[in-house]
Design an enzyme around this catalytic site. Structure first.
Site, PDB file in Angstrom:
ATOM      1  N   ARG A  16       0.814  -1.220   0.000  1.00  0.00           N
ATOM      2  CA  ARG A  16       0.000   0.000   0.000  1.00  0.00           C
ATOM      3  C   ARG A  16       0.849   1.272   0.000  1.00  0.00           C
ATOM      4  O   ARG A  16       0.391   2.334  -0.394  1.00  0.00           O
ATOM      5  CB  ARG A  16      -0.950   0.012   1.223  1.00  0.00           C
ATOM      6  CG  ARG A  16      -2.116  -0.951   1.077  1.00  0.00           C
ATOM      7  CD  ARG A  16      -2.870  -1.140   2.384  1.00  0.00           C
ATOM      8  NE  ARG A  16      -2.154  -2.040   3.285  1.00  0.00           N
ATOM      9  CZ  ARG A  16      -2.586  -2.385   4.510  1.00  0.00           C
ATOM     10  NH1 ARG A  16      -3.737  -1.888   4.961  1.00  0.00           N
ATOM     11  NH2 ARG A  16      -1.891  -3.203   5.257  1.00  0.00           N
ATOM     12  N   GLU A 157     -10.058  -9.162  12.421  1.00  0.00           N
ATOM     13  CA  GLU A 157      -9.480  -8.223  11.456  1.00  0.00           C
ATOM     14  C   GLU A 157     -10.577  -7.569  10.620  1.00  0.00           C
ATOM     15  O   GLU A 157     -11.620  -8.182  10.341  1.00  0.00           O
ATOM     16  CB  GLU A 157      -8.495  -8.959  10.548  1.00  0.00           C
ATOM     17  CG  GLU A 157      -7.210  -9.344  11.247  1.00  0.00           C
ATOM     18  CD  GLU A 157      -6.515  -8.138  11.864  1.00  0.00           C
ATOM     19  OE1 GLU A 157      -6.106  -7.226  11.131  1.00  0.00           O
ATOM     20  OE2 GLU A 157      -6.398  -8.104  13.105  1.00  0.00           O
ATOM     21  N   ARG A 302      19.844  23.214   8.308  1.00  0.00           N
ATOM     22  CA  ARG A 302      20.052  21.828   7.907  1.00  0.00           C
ATOM     23  C   ARG A 302      20.999  21.088   8.828  1.00  0.00           C
ATOM     24  O   ARG A 302      21.584  21.671   9.740  1.00  0.00           O
ATOM     25  CB  ARG A 302      20.553  21.802   6.455  1.00  0.00           C
ATOM     26  CG  ARG A 302      19.509  22.323   5.474  1.00  0.00           C
ATOM     27  CD  ARG A 302      20.126  22.626   4.118  1.00  0.00           C
ATOM     28  NE  ARG A 302      20.871  21.485   3.601  1.00  0.00           N
ATOM     29  CZ  ARG A 302      21.770  21.571   2.612  1.00  0.00           C
ATOM     30  NH1 ARG A 302      22.037  22.737   2.051  1.00  0.00           N
ATOM     31  NH2 ARG A 302      22.397  20.496   2.206  1.00  0.00           N
ATOM     32  N   TYR A 335      23.749  32.135   2.539  1.00  0.00           N
ATOM     33  CA  TYR A 335      23.998  30.702   2.647  1.00  0.00           C
ATOM     34  C   TYR A 335      25.337  30.495   3.350  1.00  0.00           C
ATOM     35  O   TYR A 335      26.371  30.971   2.884  1.00  0.00           O
ATOM     36  CB  TYR A 335      24.039  30.021   1.271  1.00  0.00           C
ATOM     37  CG  TYR A 335      24.499  28.587   1.391  1.00  0.00           C
ATOM     38  CD1 TYR A 335      23.747  27.673   2.129  1.00  0.00           C
ATOM     39  CD2 TYR A 335      25.689  28.159   0.818  1.00  0.00           C
ATOM     40  CE1 TYR A 335      24.182  26.360   2.302  1.00  0.00           C
ATOM     41  CE2 TYR A 335      26.127  26.841   0.978  1.00  0.00           C
ATOM     42  CZ  TYR A 335      25.366  25.954   1.720  1.00  0.00           C
ATOM     43  OH  TYR A 335      25.796  24.669   1.890  1.00  0.00           O
ATOM     44  N   SER A 374      27.545  43.184   2.382  1.00  0.00           N
ATOM     45  CA  SER A 374      26.477  42.564   1.589  1.00  0.00           C
ATOM     46  C   SER A 374      27.012  41.966   0.297  1.00  0.00           C
ATOM     47  O   SER A 374      27.931  42.518  -0.310  1.00  0.00           O
ATOM     48  CB  SER A 374      25.423  43.614   1.226  1.00  0.00           C
ATOM     49  OG  SER A 374      24.851  44.104   2.406  1.00  0.00           O
TER      50      SER A 374
HETATM   51  C1  UD1 Z   1      -2.211  -5.210  12.135  1.00  0.00           C
HETATM   52  C2  UD1 Z   1      -3.123  -6.054  13.053  1.00  0.00           C
HETATM   53  C3  UD1 Z   1      -4.409  -5.267  13.310  1.00  0.00           C
HETATM   54  C4  UD1 Z   1      -4.082  -3.918  13.915  1.00  0.00           C
HETATM   55  C5  UD1 Z   1      -3.063  -3.150  13.077  1.00  0.00           C
HETATM   56  C6  UD1 Z   1      -2.585  -1.940  13.866  1.00  0.00           C
HETATM   57  C7  UD1 Z   1      -2.697  -8.425  12.509  1.00  0.00           C
HETATM   58  C8  UD1 Z   1      -3.190  -9.600  11.787  1.00  0.00           C
HETATM   59  N1  UD1 Z   1      -3.426  -7.302  12.372  1.00  0.00           N
HETATM   60  O1  UD1 Z   1      -2.889  -5.028  10.916  1.00  0.00           O
HETATM   61  O2  UD1 Z   1      -5.249  -5.991  14.178  1.00  0.00           O
HETATM   62  O3  UD1 Z   1      -5.255  -3.159  14.064  1.00  0.00           O
HETATM   63  O4  UD1 Z   1      -1.904  -3.966  12.789  1.00  0.00           O
HETATM   64  O5  UD1 Z   1      -1.777  -1.111  13.097  1.00  0.00           O
HETATM   65  O6  UD1 Z   1      -1.690  -8.508  13.183  1.00  0.00           O
HETATM   66  N2  UD1 Z   1       4.616  -8.053   9.300  1.00  0.00           N
HETATM   67  C9  UD1 Z   1       5.666  -8.952   9.311  1.00  0.00           C
HETATM   68  N3  UD1 Z   1       5.531 -10.149   8.675  1.00  0.00           N
HETATM   69  C10 UD1 Z   1       4.388 -10.527   8.061  1.00  0.00           C
HETATM   70  C11 UD1 Z   1       3.311  -9.611   8.068  1.00  0.00           C
HETATM   71  C12 UD1 Z   1       3.457  -8.385   8.686  1.00  0.00           C
HETATM   72  O7  UD1 Z   1       6.725  -8.660   9.874  1.00  0.00           O
HETATM   73  O8  UD1 Z   1       4.354 -11.628   7.531  1.00  0.00           O
HETATM   74  C13 UD1 Z   1       4.783  -6.759   9.978  1.00  0.00           C
HETATM   75  C14 UD1 Z   1       4.583  -5.573   9.053  1.00  0.00           C
HETATM   76  O9  UD1 Z   1       5.808  -5.186   8.486  1.00  0.00           O
HETATM   77  C15 UD1 Z   1       4.023  -4.508   9.992  1.00  0.00           C
HETATM   78  C16 UD1 Z   1       3.315  -5.321  11.066  1.00  0.00           C
HETATM   79  O10 UD1 Z   1       3.787  -6.645  10.966  1.00  0.00           O
HETATM   80  O11 UD1 Z   1       5.043  -3.734  10.596  1.00  0.00           O
HETATM   81  C17 UD1 Z   1       1.801  -5.319  10.891  1.00  0.00           C
HETATM   82  O12 UD1 Z   1       1.485  -5.833   9.618  1.00  0.00           O
HETATM   83  P1  UD1 Z   1       0.443  -5.084   8.672  1.00  0.00           P
HETATM   84  O13 UD1 Z   1       0.331  -5.839   7.424  1.00  0.00           O
HETATM   85  O14 UD1 Z   1       0.763  -3.657   8.598  1.00  0.00           O
HETATM   86  O15 UD1 Z   1      -0.892  -5.343   9.533  1.00  0.00           O
HETATM   87  P2  UD1 Z   1      -2.201  -4.462   9.575  1.00  0.00           P
HETATM   88  O16 UD1 Z   1      -3.081  -4.839   8.456  1.00  0.00           O
HETATM   89  O17 UD1 Z   1      -1.869  -3.042   9.730  1.00  0.00           O
END
Ligand code: UD1
Ligand code: CA
Length: 409
Positions: A16, A157, A302, A335, A374
């Site tokens: 996304r 979910e 910066r 600068y 200046s």
């Molecule tokens: C997840 C939660 C959801 C919560 C939301 C909050 C689950 C199933 N859902 O959804 O309930 O409301 O976060 O922000 O947990 N990741 C991995 N490996 C994987 C999949 C994901 O490391 O195989 C990591 C992603 O990089 C991310 C985190 O887990 O940092 C959450 O995954 P993401 O896909 O963002 O879950 P959400 O749909 O946001």
């Protein structure tokens, strides 16, 4: 091993975000998202942090190479959040303490929330405790399911919710604390039976409840702290919230910010008491500003800028990698890059350091009490002795620098 460890999930591909950069390296007010989550763990005394990486894992490791409290865990295939936690099994299968689990895409987590979760978990002697938030628009988040008595039953979910469940506004920001042994016991039993076909960590809670363990959900998260970053739009929302926090802290510490909505200050900036930040100032990177300075309007400070006290940087002034000592004035259109400028130096309108010769970045040193007229161009490398006077419109290289004792205005 201490009695508390943390796991941060950071392996996701993040379709996304439409990005080639690992999501947790995207920056919020100048720092990668993961940096905030690591700091939150450290702030509650966690000494060992397992970070699960996958997509772009090498980049993430490289960026945090100095974090000696991090153990990197590779998740080769992103099969879901429960699968990601299971990747830590070889490290944690014999661990008897508490395991905190956070997501790398939740940079807005506050230490206070984690403290509340830990206290609740210990007071209730729970097997799992999570913090929840109530959102006006809960779209996209896992919903907290409670029974008629308010007891937590599980998490569903968003994409698996019934229409009635979708109306639930209490959500899961993914701030959890588990009894480690109970956690890994439950993870083994999670099945990918959901719309996405993934192993969901959120399913662990209902499983833990059905085996007779206590799960506590504490509504302790303010709505603006719950934002998980799944898109560029959410990244900008999180950045704005973080910016407000940074400015709030600075104002409490005695900094005047005339127009907070039109000012941007990096999380790494330090600003002294009674300094005034005028509108349309952008501070980016590690920047230190002393006391009683006046910055802006329309100034760009910066990385690597260090200002003493009582420094004035005015309209369209850009500074980078400079040290400006007490009382320096650069009020208009200048600068200054890669320079050390002594006390009470006045830099006239439109004067610049010519710090880049096409190949190298060169240093400029300006002694105390110099006067730069200046429109001067100071060609680096250049050393101006204390009290030197540079006339308006002068182009100065080191060859010219010795004859600059006489006032030439
Ligand atoms: C997840 C939660 C959801 C919560 C939301 C909050 C689950 C199933 N859902 O959804 O309930 O409301 O976060 O922000 O947990 N990741 C991995 N490996 C994987 C999949 C994901 O490391 O195989 C990591 C992603 O990089 C991310 C985190 O887990 O940092 C959450 O995954 P993401 O896909 O963002 O879950 P959400 O749909 O946001
Ligand atoms: Ca997320």
């Amino acid at each position: 091993m201490s009695d508390k460890v943390a796991i941060i999930l950071a392996a996701g591909v993040s379709s996304r975000m439409n990005t080639r950069l690992p999501k947790v390296l995207h920056e919020v007010t100048g720092r990668p998202m993961l940096a905030y989550v690591l700091d939150a763990c450290r702030s509650v005394g966690v000494e060992k942090i397992y970070v699960v990486v996958g997509f772009g894992g090498d980049q993430v490791r490289h960026r945090f190479a100095e974090a000696s409290d991090v153990v990197w865990v590779q998740q080769a295939e992103q099969l879901g959040t429960a699968h990601a936690v299971l990747c830590c099994k070889e490290h944690l299968k014999d661990f008897d303490g508490q395991t905190m689990i956070l997501c790398g895409d939740g940079p807005l987590i506050r230490p206070g929330t984690l403290k509340t979760v830990i206290e609740k978990h210990e007071a209730e002697q729970a097997a799992a405790t999570l913090a929840t938030a109530v959102l006006e628009d809960p779209t996209g988040y896992g919903r907290i399911i409670r029974d008629a008595y308010g007891n937590m039953q599980g998490i569903v979910e968003h994409s698996d919710c019934t229409p009635a469940q979708r109306a639930i506004k209490e959500v899961n920001p993914s701030y959890y604390l588990f009894n480690n042994q109970v956690l890994f016991g439950a993870l083994e039993r999670i099945k990918p039976e959901n719309v996405k076909g993934e192993y969901y960590l959120t399913d662990a809670l209902a499983l833990i409840i059905t085996t007779g363990h206590k799960v506590v959900a504490v509504t302790a998260v303010r709505p603006e702290e719950a934002v998980g970053v799944n898109s560029r739009a959410q990244l900008s929302v999180a950045s704005k919230i973080m910016q407000r926090r940074i400015q709030q802290d600075l104002m409490e510490n005695g900094v005047t910010i005339v127009d907070p909505d039109n000012t941007w200050i990096d999380a790494r900036a330090r600003i002294g008491q009674d300094t005034v930040i005028e509108p349309f100032v952008y501070i980016h990177g590690e920047v230190t500003i002393g006391s009683a300075c006046r910055i802006g309007p329309f100034a760009f400070l910066r990385h690597g800028t260090v200002l003493g006290d009582d420094v004035v940087l005015g309209v369209f002034t850009e500074v980078k990698n400079v040290r400006l000592d007490d009382g320096v004035r650069a009020r208009h259109h200048s600068y200054l890059g890669d320079a050390v400028v002594g006390k009470n130096v006045n830099v006239g309108a439109g004067s610049i350091t010519a710090n880049f010769d096409g190949e190298n970045i060169n240093q400029t040193n300006i002694g105390d009490d110099c006067y730069i007229g200046s429109g001067a161009v100071l060609i680096a490398p250049l050393m101006l002795e204390a009290g030197a006077q540079v006339g308006a419109g002068q182009v100065v290289s080191q060859d010219d620098a010795d004859g600059l004792r006489e006032p030439r205005r």
